[in-house]
Design a protein around this motif. Structure first.
Motif, PDB file in Angstrom:
ATOM      1  N   ASP A   1       0.831  -1.187   0.134  1.00 43.45           N
ATOM      2  CA  ASP A   1      -0.003  -0.094  -0.071  1.00 43.45           C
ATOM      3  C   ASP A   1       0.814   1.252   0.035  1.00 43.45           C
ATOM      4  O   ASP A   1       1.203   1.624   0.944  1.00 43.45           O
ATOM      5  CB  ASP A   1      -0.972  -0.041   1.234  1.00 43.45           C
ATOM      6  CG  ASP A   1      -1.799   1.180   1.138  1.00 43.45           C
ATOM      7  OD1 ASP A   1      -1.717   2.254   0.729  1.00 43.45           O
ATOM      8  OD2 ASP A   1      -3.039   1.110   1.643  1.00 43.45           O
ATOM      9  N   LEU A   2       0.700   1.980  -1.268  1.00 40.22           N
ATOM     10  CA  LEU A   2       1.941   2.872  -1.231  1.00 40.22           C
ATOM     11  C   LEU A   2       1.478   4.225  -0.412  1.00 40.22           C
ATOM     12  O   LEU A   2       2.406   5.056  -0.113  1.00 40.22           O
ATOM     13  CB  LEU A   2       2.177   3.184  -2.839  1.00 40.22           C
ATOM     14  CG  LEU A   2       2.798   2.262  -3.679  1.00 40.22           C
ATOM     15  CD1 LEU A   2       2.823   2.726  -5.357  1.00 40.22           C
ATOM     16  CD2 LEU A   2       4.356   2.088  -3.203  1.00 40.22           C
TER      17      LEU A   2
ATOM     18  N   ASN B   1       6.997  -0.513  -5.654  1.00 41.26           N
ATOM     19  CA  ASN B   1       7.250  -1.595  -5.987  1.00 41.26           C
ATOM     20  C   ASN B   1       8.706  -1.915  -6.521  1.00 41.26           C
ATOM     21  O   ASN B   1       9.109  -0.855  -7.243  1.00 41.26           O
ATOM     22  CB  ASN B   1       6.332  -1.782  -6.908  1.00 41.26           C
ATOM     23  CG  ASN B   1       6.379  -3.322  -7.383  1.00 41.26           C
ATOM     24  OD1 ASN B   1       7.078  -3.808  -8.416  1.00 41.26           O
ATOM     25  ND2 ASN B   1       5.657  -4.350  -6.807  1.00 41.26           N
ATOM     26  N   ASP B   2       9.463  -2.889  -6.230  1.00 34.76           N
ATOM     27  CA  ASP B   2      10.704  -3.084  -6.660  1.00 34.76           C
ATOM     28  C   ASP B   2      10.926  -3.056  -8.136  1.00 34.76           C
ATOM     29  O   ASP B   2      11.944  -2.605  -8.438  1.00 34.76           O
ATOM     30  CB  ASP B   2      11.485  -4.453  -6.144  1.00 34.76           C
ATOM     31  CG  ASP B   2      10.698  -5.566  -6.328  1.00 34.76           C
ATOM     32  OD1 ASP B   2       9.435  -5.455  -6.968  1.00 34.76           O
ATOM     33  OD2 ASP B   2      10.924  -6.464  -5.639  1.00 34.76           O
ATOM     34  N   ALA B   3      10.146  -3.645  -8.954  1.00 34.94           N
ATOM     35  CA  ALA B   3      10.269  -3.735 -10.239  1.00 34.94           C
ATOM     36  C   ALA B   3      10.010  -2.276 -10.984  1.00 34.94           C
ATOM     37  O   ALA B   3      10.673  -1.788 -12.022  1.00 34.94           O
ATOM     38  CB  ALA B   3       9.128  -4.542 -10.860  1.00 34.94           C
TER      39      ALA B   3
ATOM     40  N   ASN C   1      -4.735   0.963  -6.545  1.00 32.94           N
ATOM     41  CA  ASN C   1      -4.391   0.045  -5.246  1.00 32.94           C
ATOM     42  C   ASN C   1      -3.143  -0.363  -5.216  1.00 32.94           C
ATOM     43  O   ASN C   1      -2.704  -1.474  -4.594  1.00 32.94           O
ATOM     44  CB  ASN C   1      -5.166  -1.269  -5.469  1.00 32.94           C
ATOM     45  CG  ASN C   1      -6.677  -0.800  -5.587  1.00 32.94           C
ATOM     46  OD1 ASN C   1      -7.452  -0.210  -4.476  1.00 32.94           O
ATOM     47  ND2 ASN C   1      -7.345  -1.177  -6.379  1.00 32.94           N
ATOM     48  N   SER C   2      -2.121   0.437  -5.708  1.00 36.63           N
ATOM     49  CA  SER C   2      -0.707   0.095  -5.618  1.00 36.63           C
ATOM     50  C   SER C   2      -0.238  -1.109  -6.455  1.00 36.63           C
ATOM     51  O   SER C   2       0.793  -1.794  -6.099  1.00 36.63           O
ATOM     52  CB  SER C   2      -0.152  -0.034  -4.197  1.00 36.63           C
ATOM     53  OG  SER C   2      -0.611   1.110  -3.665  1.00 36.63           O
ATOM     54  N   PHE C   3      -1.155  -1.719  -7.285  1.00 33.69           N
ATOM     55  CA  PHE C   3      -0.899  -3.058  -7.994  1.00 33.69           C
ATOM     56  C   PHE C   3      -0.566  -2.881  -9.442  1.00 33.69           C
ATOM     57  O   PHE C   3      -0.681  -3.794 -10.099  1.00 33.69           O
ATOM     58  CB  PHE C   3      -2.148  -3.832  -7.827  1.00 33.69           C
ATOM     59  CG  PHE C   3      -1.575  -5.278  -7.633  1.00 33.69           C
ATOM     60  CD1 PHE C   3      -0.987  -5.865  -6.644  1.00 33.69           C
ATOM     61  CD2 PHE C   3      -2.285  -6.053  -8.855  1.00 33.69           C
ATOM     62  CE1 PHE C   3      -0.555  -7.165  -7.029  1.00 33.69           C
ATOM     63  CE2 PHE C   3      -1.737  -7.641  -8.802  1.00 33.69           C
ATOM     64  CZ  PHE C   3      -1.006  -8.121  -7.709  1.00 33.69           C
ATOM     65  N   GLY C   4      -0.315  -1.422  -9.996  1.00 28.56           N
ATOM     66  CA  GLY C   4      -0.159  -1.144 -11.152  1.00 28.56           C
ATOM     67  C   GLY C   4       1.151  -1.877 -11.747  1.00 28.56           C
ATOM     68  O   GLY C   4       2.089  -1.937 -10.901  1.00 28.56           O
ATOM     69  N   SER C   5       1.392  -2.129 -12.908  1.00 29.30           N
ATOM     70  CA  SER C   5       2.547  -2.568 -13.782  1.00 29.30           C
ATOM     71  C   SER C   5       2.955  -3.910 -13.501  1.00 29.30           C
ATOM     72  O   SER C   5       3.826  -4.352 -13.666  1.00 29.30           O
ATOM     73  CB  SER C   5       3.689  -1.587 -13.670  1.00 29.30           C
ATOM     74  OG  SER C   5       3.496  -0.259 -13.991  1.00 29.30           O
ATOM     75  N   GLU C   6       2.017  -4.908 -12.711  1.00 27.82           N
ATOM     76  CA  GLU C   6       2.210  -6.050 -12.339  1.00 27.82           C
ATOM     77  C   GLU C   6       1.977  -6.956 -13.557  1.00 27.82           C
ATOM     78  O   GLU C   6       1.115  -7.829 -13.696  1.00 27.82           O
ATOM     79  CB  GLU C   6       1.412  -6.526 -11.002  1.00 27.82           C
ATOM     80  CG  GLU C   6       1.767  -5.895  -9.763  1.00 27.82           C
ATOM     81  CD  GLU C   6       3.049  -6.646  -9.480  1.00 27.82           C
ATOM     82  OE1 GLU C   6       3.737  -7.341  -9.861  1.00 27.82           O
ATOM     83  OE2 GLU C   6       3.268  -6.242  -8.124  1.00 27.82           O
ATOM     84  N   CYS C   7       3.017  -6.886 -14.558  1.00 32.17           N
ATOM     85  CA  CYS C   7       2.676  -7.738 -15.905  1.00 32.17           C
ATOM     86  C   CYS C   7       2.827  -9.108 -15.698  1.00 32.17           C
ATOM     87  O   CYS C   7       2.527  -9.785 -16.402  1.00 32.17           O
ATOM     88  CB  CYS C   7       3.789  -6.987 -16.849  1.00 32.17           C
ATOM     89  SG  CYS C   7       3.877  -5.380 -17.019  1.00 32.17           S
TER      90      CYS C   7
END
Length: 302
Positions: free
Chosen positions: A89-90, A125-127, A170-176
């Motif tokens: 949760d950013l 997020n680390d990535a 929801n801080s879950f963007g770019s989770e490719c």
């Protein structure tokens, strides 16, 4: 091959300075950089996941304070950049439920590190953090929009559109790694608890092991057959790569299959994002662009 960066002498550095911290399930990497991105110090610590986040953050703070004291630069450090695996949760600075760090769930990591170091902390997020590094100084520096995929234990993603990171509501963007590449009912299941048919279930190091083990169990002939028992001779993605270098037919099949699935995922993302560049990172590269198997892998992605 070591991933320790080249170190610039503090006398040649440009202030102000910034700390970067990368939290992983196995290790924690800590780096000090100057205003132009030169690395001034680098340390790697074991995560010791089972000891919990408080013990780890205390060790991080001790290392940073020691280095600052040695270099005499405490008054020139402006901010800390912190990358960690999600979900997170950013807005609150919490690690929510990263599967690699079960003892760290629901931990206020941003504020804990900020309090110990008495400095503001930027949390990503680390990535996504890796993507911005490539955008600033690396392979994506000539583009305003780029896509980064990190191939490791899982598949991480970082997206930058017109200079801005995609973090999501929801801080879950770019989770490719969680996009669907195989909708069939028999699709592979992500070993990290993700959904069926996701890119991570086909293009990560964990997926390479999972699919190799499955083919061996089905009776495929391979020099890797003796590794099914585990122990000191554990089946790993690196072992598959080494077997492929020796011409093992099953290992080469797994490399090619991994490239095919990754190509499907990348094609989907390219048509969605229209990035200026696609950058591949992470440890699972089958030897990289300078190796015959790595070249084979990259050529079959496209």
């Amino acid at each position: 091959m070591s991933d320790t960066p080249n170190i610039t002498d503090i006398s040649d550095a440009t202030a102000p300075f910034f700390w970067g911290i990368d939290i992983g399930g196995t290790s924690i990497k800590i780096g000090l950089v100057d205003d132009e991105g030169h690395t001034l110090a680098f340390e790697r610590l074991p995560t010791r996941e089972s000891e919990g986040p408080t013990a780890a953050t205390q060790r991080i703070a001790a290392v940073i304070q020691d280095i600052e004291g040695q270099l005499g630069i405490s008054d020139k450090v402006r901010r800390v950049g912190l990358g960690a695996p999600g979900p997170m949760d950013l807005s609150t600075g919490y690690l929510v439920a990263p599967p690699q760090l079960p003892s760290w769930w629901d931990f206020p990591i941003r504020d804990s590190i900020g309090k110990m170091l008495e400095r503001p902390v930027s949390f990503l997020n680390d990535a996504n953090a890796a993507a911005y590094g490539e955008f600033w100084l690396g392979s994506g520096r000539n583009d305003q929009s780029m896509l980064l995929l990190t191939l490791g234990t899982g598949v991480g993603g970082g997206i930058i559109i017109e200079g801005e990171l995609v973090n999501g509501t929801n801080s879950f963007g770019s989770e490719c790694g969680h996009i669907i590449v195989d909708p069939s009912p028999t699709a592979q299941l992500c070993v990290w608890g993700g959904g069926r048919g996701q890119l991570e279930a086909y293009a990560s190091a964990s997926a390479v092991v999972q699919r190799t083990r499955q083919r061996l169990t089905e009776g495929a002939k391979s020099s890797l057959s003796g590794l099914l028992g585990g122990g000191d001779s554990e089946l790993t993605a690196k072992r598959v790569y080494e077997a492929a270098k020796e011409g093992d037919a099953l290992a080469l099949e797994i490399v090619d299959d991994t490239a095919r699935w990754l190509g499907i995922g990348i094609t989907t993302l390219i048509h969605t994002l229209d990035p200026g560049s696609v950058v591949l990172g992470g440890a699972m590269d089958f030897g990289g662009a300078n190796c015959c198997i790595g070249k084979r892998f990259l050529s079959k992605i496209s």
